[in-house]
Design a protein around this motif. Structure first.
Motif, PDB file in Angstrom:
ATOM      1  N   GLY A  62       0.683  -1.333   0.010  1.00 16.59           N
ATOM      2  CA  GLY A  62       0.156   0.069   0.093  1.00 16.59           C
ATOM      3  C   GLY A  62       0.929   1.381  -0.007  1.00 16.59           C
ATOM      4  N   THR A  63       0.143   2.521  -0.065  1.00 21.94           N
ATOM      5  CA  THR A  63       0.902   3.716  -0.004  1.00 21.94           C
ATOM      6  C   THR A  63       0.347   4.608   1.196  1.00 21.94           C
ATOM      7  OG1 THR A  63       1.077   3.543  -2.593  1.00 21.94           O
ATOM      8  CG2 THR A  63       1.214   5.548  -1.223  1.00 21.94           C
ATOM      9  N   LEU A  64       0.951   5.221   1.705  1.00 18.64           N
ATOM     10  CA  LEU A  64       0.735   6.066   2.738  1.00 18.64           C
ATOM     11  C   LEU A  64      -0.132   7.400   2.403  1.00 18.64           C
ATOM     12  CD1 LEU A  64       3.419   5.625   5.494  1.00 18.64           C
ATOM     13  CD2 LEU A  64       1.339   4.448   5.178  1.00 18.64           C
ATOM     14  N   ALA A  65      -1.003   7.857   2.948  1.00 16.04           N
ATOM     15  CA  ALA A  65      -1.733   9.022   2.549  1.00 16.04           C
ATOM     16  C   ALA A  65      -2.095   9.730   3.821  1.00 16.04           C
ATOM     17  CB  ALA A  65      -2.972   8.937   1.769  1.00 16.04           C
ATOM     18  N   ALA A  66      -2.052  11.151   3.648  1.00 15.82           N
ATOM     19  CA  ALA A  66      -2.472  11.981   4.809  1.00 15.82           C
ATOM     20  C   ALA A  66      -4.130  11.797   5.337  1.00 15.82           C
ATOM     21  CB  ALA A  66      -2.415  13.440   4.515  1.00 15.82           C
ATOM     22  N   ASP A  67      -4.225  11.910   6.630  1.00 15.94           N
ATOM     23  CA  ASP A  67      -5.722  11.788   7.043  1.00 15.94           C
ATOM     24  C   ASP A  67      -6.661  12.843   6.495  1.00 15.94           C
ATOM     25  OD1 ASP A  67      -7.651  10.243   8.736  1.00 15.94           O
ATOM     26  OD2 ASP A  67      -7.509  11.985  10.175  1.00 15.94           O
ATOM     27  N   LYS A 201      -2.994   7.414   7.207  1.00 15.01           N
ATOM     28  CA  LYS A 201      -4.025   6.408   6.638  1.00 15.01           C
ATOM     29  C   LYS A 201      -3.198   5.596   5.457  1.00 15.01           C
ATOM     30  CE  LYS A 201      -6.898   9.213   3.580  1.00 15.01           C
ATOM     31  NZ  LYS A 201      -8.212  10.078   3.655  1.00 15.01           N
ATOM     32  N   ILE A 202      -3.504   4.290   5.224  1.00 13.03           N
ATOM     33  CA  ILE A 202      -3.152   3.632   4.220  1.00 13.03           C
ATOM     34  C   ILE A 202      -4.038   3.022   3.433  1.00 13.03           C
ATOM     35  CG2 ILE A 202      -2.426   1.750   5.723  1.00 13.03           C
ATOM     36  CD1 ILE A 202      -0.246   1.077   3.947  1.00 13.03           C
ATOM     37  N   ASP A 203      -3.960   3.004   2.082  1.00 14.48           N
ATOM     38  CA  ASP A 203      -4.939   2.248   1.247  1.00 14.48           C
ATOM     39  C   ASP A 203      -4.349   0.897   0.908  1.00 14.48           C
ATOM     40  OD1 ASP A 203      -6.659   4.138   1.656  1.00 14.48           O
ATOM     41  OD2 ASP A 203      -6.446   5.251  -0.049  1.00 14.48           O
ATOM     42  N   PHE A 204      -4.862  -0.200   0.518  1.00 16.28           N
ATOM     43  CA  PHE A 204      -4.292  -1.469   0.030  1.00 16.28           C
ATOM     44  C   PHE A 204      -5.460  -2.394  -0.336  1.00 16.28           C
ATOM     45  CE2 PHE A 204      -5.240  -1.751   4.583  1.00 16.28           C
ATOM     46  CZ  PHE A 204      -5.690  -3.247   4.747  1.00 16.28           C
ATOM     47  N   ARG A 205      -4.878  -3.317  -1.073  1.00 19.82           N
ATOM     48  CA  ARG A 205      -5.971  -4.306  -1.829  1.00 19.82           C
ATOM     49  C   ARG A 205      -5.460  -5.621  -1.245  1.00 19.82           C
ATOM     50  NH1 ARG A 205      -8.245  -1.885  -6.373  1.00 19.82           N
ATOM     51  NH2 ARG A 205      -7.501   0.264  -6.800  1.00 19.82           N
ATOM     52  N   ARG A 223       5.302  -2.145   7.851  1.00 21.23           N
ATOM     53  CA  ARG A 223       6.770  -1.847   7.687  1.00 21.23           C
ATOM     54  C   ARG A 223       6.716  -1.040   6.539  1.00 21.23           C
ATOM     55  NH1 ARG A 223       9.973  -4.746  11.202  1.00 21.23           N
ATOM     56  NH2 ARG A 223      11.688  -4.043  10.331  1.00 21.23           N
ATOM     57  N   VAL A 224       7.892   0.100   6.713  1.00 20.93           N
ATOM     58  CA  VAL A 224       8.321   1.105   5.549  1.00 20.93           C
ATOM     59  C   VAL A 224       9.833   0.762   5.319  1.00 20.93           C
ATOM     60  CG1 VAL A 224       6.233   2.415   5.723  1.00 20.93           C
ATOM     61  CG2 VAL A 224       8.079   2.843   6.961  1.00 20.93           C
ATOM     62  N   ASP A 225      10.183   1.026   4.131  1.00 18.92           N
ATOM     63  CA  ASP A 225      11.633   0.904   3.797  1.00 18.92           C
ATOM     64  C   ASP A 225      12.252   2.177   4.437  1.00 18.92           C
ATOM     65  OD1 ASP A 225      11.193  -1.362   2.437  1.00 18.92           O
ATOM     66  OD2 ASP A 225      11.090  -0.677   0.413  1.00 18.92           O
ATOM     67  N   PHE A 268       5.932   3.946   0.441  1.00 16.57           N
ATOM     68  CA  PHE A 268       5.447   2.705   0.064  1.00 16.57           C
ATOM     69  C   PHE A 268       5.495   1.908   1.407  1.00 16.57           C
ATOM     70  CE2 PHE A 268       6.957  -1.625  -1.166  1.00 16.57           C
ATOM     71  CZ  PHE A 268       5.946  -1.840  -2.021  1.00 16.57           C
ATOM     72  N   ALA A 269       4.748   1.204   1.517  1.00 13.49           N
ATOM     73  CA  ALA A 269       4.458   0.117   2.774  1.00 13.49           C
ATOM     74  C   ALA A 269       4.090  -1.376   2.277  1.00 13.49           C
ATOM     75  CB  ALA A 269       3.414   0.879   3.829  1.00 13.49           C
ATOM     76  N   ARG A 270       4.590  -2.231   3.267  1.00 10.64           N
ATOM     77  CA  ARG A 270       4.438  -3.655   3.324  1.00 10.64           C
ATOM     78  C   ARG A 270       3.616  -3.983   4.720  1.00 10.64           C
ATOM     79  NH1 ARG A 270       9.604  -3.147   1.456  1.00 10.64           N
ATOM     80  NH2 ARG A 270       9.928  -3.910  -0.668  1.00 10.64           N
ATOM     81  N   LEU A 271       2.411  -4.504   4.432  1.00  8.13           N
ATOM     82  CA  LEU A 271       1.618  -4.843   5.602  1.00  8.13           C
ATOM     83  C   LEU A 271       0.924  -6.038   5.555  1.00  8.13           C
ATOM     84  CD1 LEU A 271      -1.756  -4.222   4.726  1.00  8.13           C
ATOM     85  CD2 LEU A 271      -0.965  -1.968   4.492  1.00  8.13           C
ATOM     86  N   ALA A 272       0.351  -6.480   6.911  1.00  6.59           N
ATOM     87  CA  ALA A 272      -0.165  -7.680   7.175  1.00  6.59           C
ATOM     88  C   ALA A 272      -1.343  -7.399   7.865  1.00  6.59           C
ATOM     89  CB  ALA A 272       0.828  -8.740   7.688  1.00  6.59           C
TER      90      ALA A 272
END
Length: 359
Positions: A62-67, A201-205, A223-225, A268-272
């Motif tokens: 996902g990608t981080l975005a402002a609230d 916030k983060i949007d992901f699929r 986690r983010v790089d 850019f973020a990796r999430l579970a």
């Protein structure tokens, strides 16, 4: 006579030696028979079954975005006379950010207020005359209309005067400005951006096959790089009701606390996302599992012997594995030496790890 005595002694010595040989041979045969009848116990290591909480997770990107994020722009034209912020600093809701020159607006307000006073006096005189029968109703109606118009102009002047001061609509961080004191700005000219990134916030699929297991409020780890040594946690708060027909995926949105403002929009973020949690799940060392044709099995301690039990495995953990069926919490699992075992083999539990040569 001497020869006879010597012969007797030789016979006695021979008989004694033969008897001793027979006794020793018989003892050896009994020992070998005992060894055959009772196989030597196989040295093994054991461990107890563990009970722990196992989380079933679905990984995503996902990608981080402002609230919240807005572009601050004036609603009226004017000259900037004061800036109430510094670039990149945090501001509070209601804090004054930009002030415009109010000289003309103040004069317009005073003029509107003077017209309003005159309209009120005219209205009162005509109302009094009409009540005494000296005035006309038409004149009174015109006075009422003029009074309402004057009141509206006063409110309009006050609104314009209020718009000369731009305040922060919410708590956030001010971006880089594109205006300075003394600049004349037109209506709608972008001045600064105000961003709220706590929470971020983060949007992901995730694939559509997990639709039935997705719920609002499920925990998320991320986690983010840009910050590789930290794991951030949050939870989902929105699920898109429409499935993307192109990727056959469901869009979700999660909120991540960001009090220290470490996380920035666009990262850019990796999430579970945790879709299920099993309390008191049975977990054993992974090294205890032995292949068994198309399945898996383990050996457990059963009255000093090894007992072979087929198992169904679940989630794999670092060095461990979840067992969905086949074991009970009180069982002891054989973790080393099981390659020499058969069902029912006698075992000897070792306190210390076995060397490779022993296995």
């Amino acid at each position: 006579m001497k020869r006879f005595v010597l012969l007797v002694l030789l016979v006695a010595l021979g008989g004694g030696g033969y008897y001793a040989y027979r006794q020793q041979h018989s003892a050896g045969q009994e020992a070998r028979a005992s060894a055959v009848a009772q196989p030597r116990a196989v040295p093994v290591e054991v461990a107890n079954v563990e009970l722990m909480t196992v989380a079933e997770e679905v990984e995503a990107l996902g990608t981080l975005a402002a609230d919240e994020m807005v572009v601050i722009a004036p609603e009226i034209a004017g000259r900037v006379i004061e800036l109430g912020f510094k670039e990149g600093e945090s501001v509070k809701k209601g804090q004054e950010l930009v002030k415009l020159d109010t000289a003309i607006l103040s004069a317009e307000l005073k003029q509107a207020q003077a017209d309003l006073g005159l309209a009120r006096d005219t209205h009162e005189r005509l109302r009094s005359l009409v009540s005494r029968g000296s005035g006309t109703q038409v004149s009174l109606d015109e006075a009422i209309a003029k009074l309402a118009s004057s009141e509206a102009r006063v409110e309009l002047a006050k609104a314009k005067l209020a718009q000369s001061t731009i305040v922060a609509p919410f708590n956030g961080v001010v971006g880089l400005r594109s205006v300075g004191v003394g600049d004349f700005v037109a209506v709608g000219k972008p001045l600064i951006t105000l961003t709220n990134i706590d929470p971020i916030k983060i949007d992901f699929r995730v694939p559509e096959i997990f639709l039935s297991r997705l719920k609002v409020g499920q925990p998320v780890s991320m986690r983010v790089d840009a910050v590789p040594d930290r794991t951030f946690t949050g939870q989902t708060y929105a699920i898109d009701p429409v499935v993307d027909i192109n990727g056959r995926a469901i869009r979700l949105r999660a909120a991540i606390p960001n009090a220290d403002l470490t996380l920035k929009p666009g990262l850019f973020a990796r999430l579970a996302i945790t879709v299920d949690q099993r309390l008191n799940a049975i977990v054993i060392p992974e090294m205890a599992v032995v292949p068994d044709g198309m399945g898996k099995m383990v050996y457990v301690v059963d009255g000093g012997k090894a007992k072979r039990i087929p198992v169904e495995l679940g989630k794999r953990l670092p060095g461990k594995v979840e067992v969905l069926s086949g074991l009970t919490p009180k069982m002891q699992i054989i973790t080393a030496g099981q390659m020499r075992l058969r069902d029912g083999s006698a075992i000897a539990i070792k306190d210390k790890p076995l060397r490779t040569s022993q296995l």
